[in-house]
Design an enzyme around this catalytic site. Sequence first.
Site, PDB file in Angstrom:
ATOM      1  N   CYS A   7      -1.307  -3.401  -4.026  1.00  0.00           N
ATOM      2  CA  CYS A   7      -0.438  -2.119  -4.212  1.00  0.00           C
ATOM      3  C   CYS A   7      -1.772  -1.103  -2.935  1.00  0.00           C
ATOM      4  O   CYS A   7      -2.819  -1.684  -3.046  1.00  0.00           O
ATOM      5  CB  CYS A   7      -0.830  -1.460  -5.138  1.00  0.00           C
ATOM      6  SG  CYS A   7      -0.312   0.023  -5.036  1.00  0.00           S
ATOM      7  N   ASP A  63      -3.434  13.364   2.630  1.00  0.00           N
ATOM      8  CA  ASP A  63      -2.256  12.201   4.119  1.00  0.00           C
ATOM      9  C   ASP A  63      -2.207  11.885   5.269  1.00  0.00           C
ATOM     10  O   ASP A  63      -2.922  12.237   6.099  1.00  0.00           O
ATOM     11  CB  ASP A  63      -0.884  13.090   3.429  1.00  0.00           C
ATOM     12  CG  ASP A  63       0.158  11.852   3.894  1.00  0.00           C
ATOM     13  OD1 ASP A  63       0.887  11.963   2.241  1.00  0.00           O
ATOM     14  OD2 ASP A  63       0.519  11.593   5.095  1.00  0.00           O
ATOM     15  N   HIS A  97      -3.241   2.206 -11.933  1.00  0.00           N
ATOM     16  CA  HIS A  97      -1.781   1.499 -11.412  1.00  0.00           C
ATOM     17  C   HIS A  97      -0.872   2.206 -12.039  1.00  0.00           C
ATOM     18  O   HIS A  97      -0.393   1.388 -12.871  1.00  0.00           O
ATOM     19  CB  HIS A  97      -1.655   0.700 -10.964  1.00  0.00           C
ATOM     20  CG  HIS A  97      -0.488   0.247 -10.456  1.00  0.00           C
ATOM     21  ND1 HIS A  97      -0.294   0.591  -8.912  1.00  0.00           N
ATOM     22  CD2 HIS A  97       1.081   0.145 -10.385  1.00  0.00           C
ATOM     23  CE1 HIS A  97       1.219   0.442  -8.708  1.00  0.00           C
ATOM     24  NE2 HIS A  97       1.415   0.204 -10.057  1.00  0.00           N
ATOM     25  N   ASN A 108       7.816  12.636  -5.781  1.00  0.00           N
ATOM     26  CA  ASN A 108       8.827  11.872  -4.811  1.00  0.00           C
ATOM     27  C   ASN A 108       8.771  10.645  -6.551  1.00  0.00           C
ATOM     28  O   ASN A 108       7.990   9.452  -5.666  1.00  0.00           O
ATOM     29  CB  ASN A 108       8.369  11.480  -3.693  1.00  0.00           C
ATOM     30  CG  ASN A 108       8.915  12.177  -3.281  1.00  0.00           C
ATOM     31  OD1 ASN A 108       9.273  13.046  -2.294  1.00  0.00           O
ATOM     32  ND2 ASN A 108       8.048  12.294  -1.502  1.00  0.00           N
ATOM     33  N   HIS A 144       3.219   3.649  -6.350  1.00  0.00           N
ATOM     34  CA  HIS A 144       1.389   4.020  -7.133  1.00  0.00           C
ATOM     35  C   HIS A 144       1.559   5.650  -6.821  1.00  0.00           C
ATOM     36  O   HIS A 144       1.931   6.716  -5.900  1.00  0.00           O
ATOM     37  CB  HIS A 144       0.817   3.906  -5.901  1.00  0.00           C
ATOM     38  CG  HIS A 144      -0.618   4.221  -7.544  1.00  0.00           C
ATOM     39  ND1 HIS A 144      -1.679   2.896  -7.227  1.00  0.00           N
ATOM     40  CD2 HIS A 144      -0.877   5.337  -7.660  1.00  0.00           C
ATOM     41  CE1 HIS A 144      -2.756   3.768  -8.337  1.00  0.00           C
ATOM     42  NE2 HIS A 144      -2.050   5.058  -8.346  1.00  0.00           N
ATOM     43  N   HIS A 202       1.678   9.577  -7.195  1.00  0.00           N
ATOM     44  CA  HIS A 202       1.431  10.441  -6.085  1.00  0.00           C
ATOM     45  C   HIS A 202       2.145  12.191  -6.271  1.00  0.00           C
ATOM     46  O   HIS A 202       2.914  11.367  -5.681  1.00  0.00           O
ATOM     47  CB  HIS A 202       0.843   9.942  -4.925  1.00  0.00           C
ATOM     48  CG  HIS A 202       1.940   9.686  -4.288  1.00  0.00           C
ATOM     49  ND1 HIS A 202       2.645   7.719  -3.994  1.00  0.00           N
ATOM     50  CD2 HIS A 202       2.853  10.043  -2.787  1.00  0.00           C
ATOM     51  CE1 HIS A 202       3.499   8.223  -3.319  1.00  0.00           C
ATOM     52  NE2 HIS A 202       3.410   9.647  -2.603  1.00  0.00           N
ATOM     53  N   HIS A 237       2.221  14.874  -4.264  1.00  0.00           N
ATOM     54  CA  HIS A 237       1.665  15.766  -2.337  1.00  0.00           C
ATOM     55  C   HIS A 237       1.504  17.022  -3.343  1.00  0.00           C
ATOM     56  O   HIS A 237       2.169  17.808  -3.620  1.00  0.00           O
ATOM     57  CB  HIS A 237       2.402  15.650  -1.568  1.00  0.00           C
ATOM     58  CG  HIS A 237       3.314  14.395  -0.996  1.00  0.00           C
ATOM     59  ND1 HIS A 237       3.675  13.593  -0.174  1.00  0.00           N
ATOM     60  CD2 HIS A 237       4.163  13.075  -2.377  1.00  0.00           C
ATOM     61  CE1 HIS A 237       3.761  12.335   0.159  1.00  0.00           C
ATOM     62  NE2 HIS A 237       4.583  12.729  -1.293  1.00  0.00           N
TER      63      HIS A 237
HETATM   64  P1  5GP Z   1       6.463   8.801  -0.477  1.00  0.00           P
HETATM   65  O1  5GP Z   1       7.241   9.213   0.405  1.00  0.00           O
HETATM   66  O2  5GP Z   1       6.153   7.461  -1.170  1.00  0.00           O
HETATM   67  O3  5GP Z   1       6.206   9.734  -1.400  1.00  0.00           O
HETATM   68  O4  5GP Z   1       4.794   9.147   0.002  1.00  0.00           O
HETATM   69  C1  5GP Z   1       4.215   7.811   0.317  1.00  0.00           C
HETATM   70  C2  5GP Z   1       3.077   9.306   1.546  1.00  0.00           C
HETATM   71  O5  5GP Z   1       1.832   8.001   1.563  1.00  0.00           O
HETATM   72  C3  5GP Z   1       3.241   9.944   3.302  1.00  0.00           C
HETATM   73  O6  5GP Z   1       3.282  10.649   3.066  1.00  0.00           O
HETATM   74  C4  5GP Z   1       1.802   8.548   4.021  1.00  0.00           C
HETATM   75  O7  5GP Z   1       2.095   9.252   4.828  1.00  0.00           O
HETATM   76  C5  5GP Z   1       1.293   8.306   2.887  1.00  0.00           C
HETATM   77  N1  5GP Z   1       0.445   7.093   3.505  1.00  0.00           N
HETATM   78  C6  5GP Z   1       1.287   6.006   3.026  1.00  0.00           C
HETATM   79  N2  5GP Z   1       0.113   5.198   3.387  1.00  0.00           N
HETATM   80  C7  5GP Z   1      -1.296   6.015   3.814  1.00  0.00           C
HETATM   81  C8  5GP Z   1      -2.588   5.464   3.832  1.00  0.00           C
HETATM   82  O8  5GP Z   1      -2.277   4.638   4.002  1.00  0.00           O
HETATM   83  N3  5GP Z   1      -3.425   6.068   3.791  1.00  0.00           N
HETATM   84  C9  5GP Z   1      -3.391   7.866   3.643  1.00  0.00           C
HETATM   85  N4  5GP Z   1      -4.137   8.342   3.583  1.00  0.00           N
HETATM   86  N5  5GP Z   1      -1.529   8.276   3.267  1.00  0.00           N
HETATM   87  C10 5GP Z   1      -0.624   6.917   3.207  1.00  0.00           C
HETATM   88 ZN    ZN Z   2      -1.441   0.990  -7.118  1.00  0.00          ZN
END
Ligand code: 5GP
Ligand code: ZN
Length: 116
Positions: A4, A30, A46, A86, A97, A99, A101
């Site tokens: 992850c 992000d 996790h 999301n 995992h 999160h 925003h």
């Molecule tokens: P999701 O679509 O799952 O809600 O959002 C995932 C977010 O994680 C995206 O906005 C993407 O830019 C961010 N993200 C993906 N990989 C990484 C990473 O390795 N480091 C950071 N800081 N953000 C990440």
């Molecule tokens: Zn995780």
Amino acid sequence: MSDCIFCKIVDGKIPAQKVYEDEDILAFNDINPARPVHVLVIPKRHITSLATVSDDDTAVLGKILAKANEIAVAQGSPDGFRVIINTGRVGQQEVPHLHAHIVGGPEPVGPMLKRI
Ligand code: 5GP
Ligand code: ZN
């Protein structure tokens, strides 16, 4: 979870710009910001998504929301922000995992974001 990406950030195996950390949660910028302030807040332990939470997760979920304003203000969003979580396929969650925003900045974020 060894594969992850956000667990790897928690473990320090992948770098991230951390903006807040305590024993339960971690917040970092992000990698692809949608607004001037775009922070991800995650439980260190996790949890895959809001679709998989249990009663044991209530406290850490509350902490993520309770710390959101402090994190947003410190990062340059003093007059409010938007929180987006999301979830799963329909929510178009990309990283499995949980999160939150936190998006904001000096100006209003505008209409509901199409994709974050
Ligand atoms: P999701 O679509 O799952 O809600 O959002 C995932 C977010 O994680 C995206 O906005 C993407 O830019 C961010 N993200 C993906 N990989 C990484 C990473 O390795 N480091 C950071 N800081 N953000 C990440
Ligand atoms: Zn995780």
